[in-house]
Write an enzyme that holds these catalytic residues in place. Structure first.
Site, PDB file in Angstrom:
ATOM      1  N   GLU A 102       0.931  -1.256  -0.130  1.00  0.00           N
ATOM      2  CA  GLU A 102       0.034   0.109  -0.024  1.00  0.00           C
ATOM      3  C   GLU A 102       0.881   1.227  -0.054  1.00  0.00           C
ATOM      4  OE1 GLU A 102      -2.661   1.627  -0.578  1.00  0.00           O
ATOM      5  OE2 GLU A 102      -4.410   0.717   0.488  1.00  0.00           O
ATOM      6  N   ASP A 106      -3.871   5.630   6.636  1.00  0.00           N
ATOM      7  CA  ASP A 106      -4.223   6.728   7.226  1.00  0.00           C
ATOM      8  C   ASP A 106      -5.211   6.456   8.365  1.00  0.00           C
ATOM      9  OD1 ASP A 106      -5.097   9.257   7.816  1.00  0.00           O
ATOM     10  OD2 ASP A 106      -6.080   9.566   5.998  1.00  0.00           O
TER      11      ASP A 106
HETATM   12  P1  IMP Z   1      -7.523   5.047   5.031  1.00  0.00           P
HETATM   13  O1  IMP Z   1      -8.421   4.033   4.883  1.00  0.00           O
HETATM   14  O2  IMP Z   1      -7.906   6.159   5.945  1.00  0.00           O
HETATM   15  O3  IMP Z   1      -6.358   4.520   5.914  1.00  0.00           O
HETATM   16  O4  IMP Z   1      -7.142   5.707   3.760  1.00  0.00           O
HETATM   17  C1  IMP Z   1      -5.991   4.981   3.019  1.00  0.00           C
HETATM   18  C2  IMP Z   1      -6.394   5.760   1.546  1.00  0.00           C
HETATM   19  O5  IMP Z   1      -6.618   6.990   1.544  1.00  0.00           O
HETATM   20  C3  IMP Z   1      -4.829   5.644   0.938  1.00  0.00           C
HETATM   21  O6  IMP Z   1      -4.594   4.449   0.092  1.00  0.00           O
HETATM   22  C4  IMP Z   1      -5.022   7.000   0.226  1.00  0.00           C
HETATM   23  O7  IMP Z   1      -5.439   6.593  -1.132  1.00  0.00           O
HETATM   24  C5  IMP Z   1      -5.708   7.742   0.791  1.00  0.00           C
HETATM   25  N1  IMP Z   1      -5.074   8.871   1.511  1.00  0.00           N
HETATM   26  C6  IMP Z   1      -4.769   9.056   2.957  1.00  0.00           C
HETATM   27  N2  IMP Z   1      -4.046   9.816   3.348  1.00  0.00           N
HETATM   28  C7  IMP Z   1      -3.556  10.521   2.050  1.00  0.00           C
HETATM   29  C8  IMP Z   1      -2.826  11.768   1.798  1.00  0.00           C
HETATM   30  O8  IMP Z   1      -2.262  12.380   2.606  1.00  0.00           O
HETATM   31  N3  IMP Z   1      -2.651  12.198   0.441  1.00  0.00           N
HETATM   32  C9  IMP Z   1      -3.399  11.543  -0.537  1.00  0.00           C
HETATM   33  N4  IMP Z   1      -4.084  10.350  -0.302  1.00  0.00           N
HETATM   34  C10 IMP Z   1      -4.271  10.231   0.877  1.00  0.00           C
HETATM   35 MG    MG Z   2      -4.289   3.791  -1.561  1.00  0.00          MG
END
Ligand code: IMP
Ligand code: MG
Length: 178
Positions: A102, A106
């Protein structure tokens, strides 16, 4: 470039390509040591991981296979909100060592969902590799085996990561100016 602009947003240089790729060298070495006899299948999550996946795979020096998937979102019920499903996985992962690649973790919800869905297909084991982790943004406990870099919760672009589709091609990572 010291700063970049995407639409109306300004970003400043945060991590250089050199810093990023030194961190990739380190985890690639660990992965090569840990998985050398495991015939792993690396599953890279598009679009964000394309640049990381390419640099990582060049540095992991063991027999392995590489495949690519997308997480596609669709609207679930009101209570479940947006649901993400893995799409495009053609390999049979039963009994195999699978490595998820990945770009960033986040909140951790995307990775949790992937782990759930892949676990259902009965692999021998799953390892999780991410280029970036925002530890303060995590909202769920999620398995992470190899993290190249931990960063603050600011929004970033570059090295595969986008802002409204743009910025993925930058070889450095930029963070949003506050
Ligand atoms: P999560 O489900 O919140 O962990 O998000 C994961 C997805 O959010 C990642 O695979 C990214 O596509 C997107 N994402 C999270 N933070 C960022 C950032 O700072 N910039 C760009 N995309 C992000
Ligand atoms: Mg991603």
């Amino acid at each position: 470039m010291k700063s970049v602009k995407i639409k109306d947003k300004e970003f400043e240089l945060f991590l250089t390509q050199e810093t990023i790729e030194t961190a990739i060298d380190n985890i690639a070495q660990k992965i090569s040591d840990d998985l050398k006899d495991k015939n792993p299948l690396f599953i890279c999550v598009l679009n964000g991981s394309f640049m990381f996946a390419s640099e990582l795979m060049k540095r992991v020096s063991i027999p392995l296979e590489v495949s690519f998937v997308k997480m596609s979102s669709y609207d679930g019920t009101e209570s479940t909100g947006k649901i993400k499903e893995i799409c495009g996985l053609e390999e049979d992962i039963t009994g195999r060592t699978v490595v998820i690649v990945e770009d960033i973790v986040d909140t951790g919800y995307t990775m949790s969902r992937m782990l759930e869905q892949l676990t259902a297909q009965k692999p021998a084991e799953i390892k999780v590799v991410t280029l970036l982790l925002k530890p303060d943004a995590l909202k769920t406990k999620v398995q992470l085996d190899y993290v190249a870099l931990e960063i603050p919760s600011d929004f970033i672009v570059g090295y595969g990561l986008d802002c409204d589709g743009y910025g993925r091609n930058y070889p450095n990572i930029y963070k949003i100016k506050s």
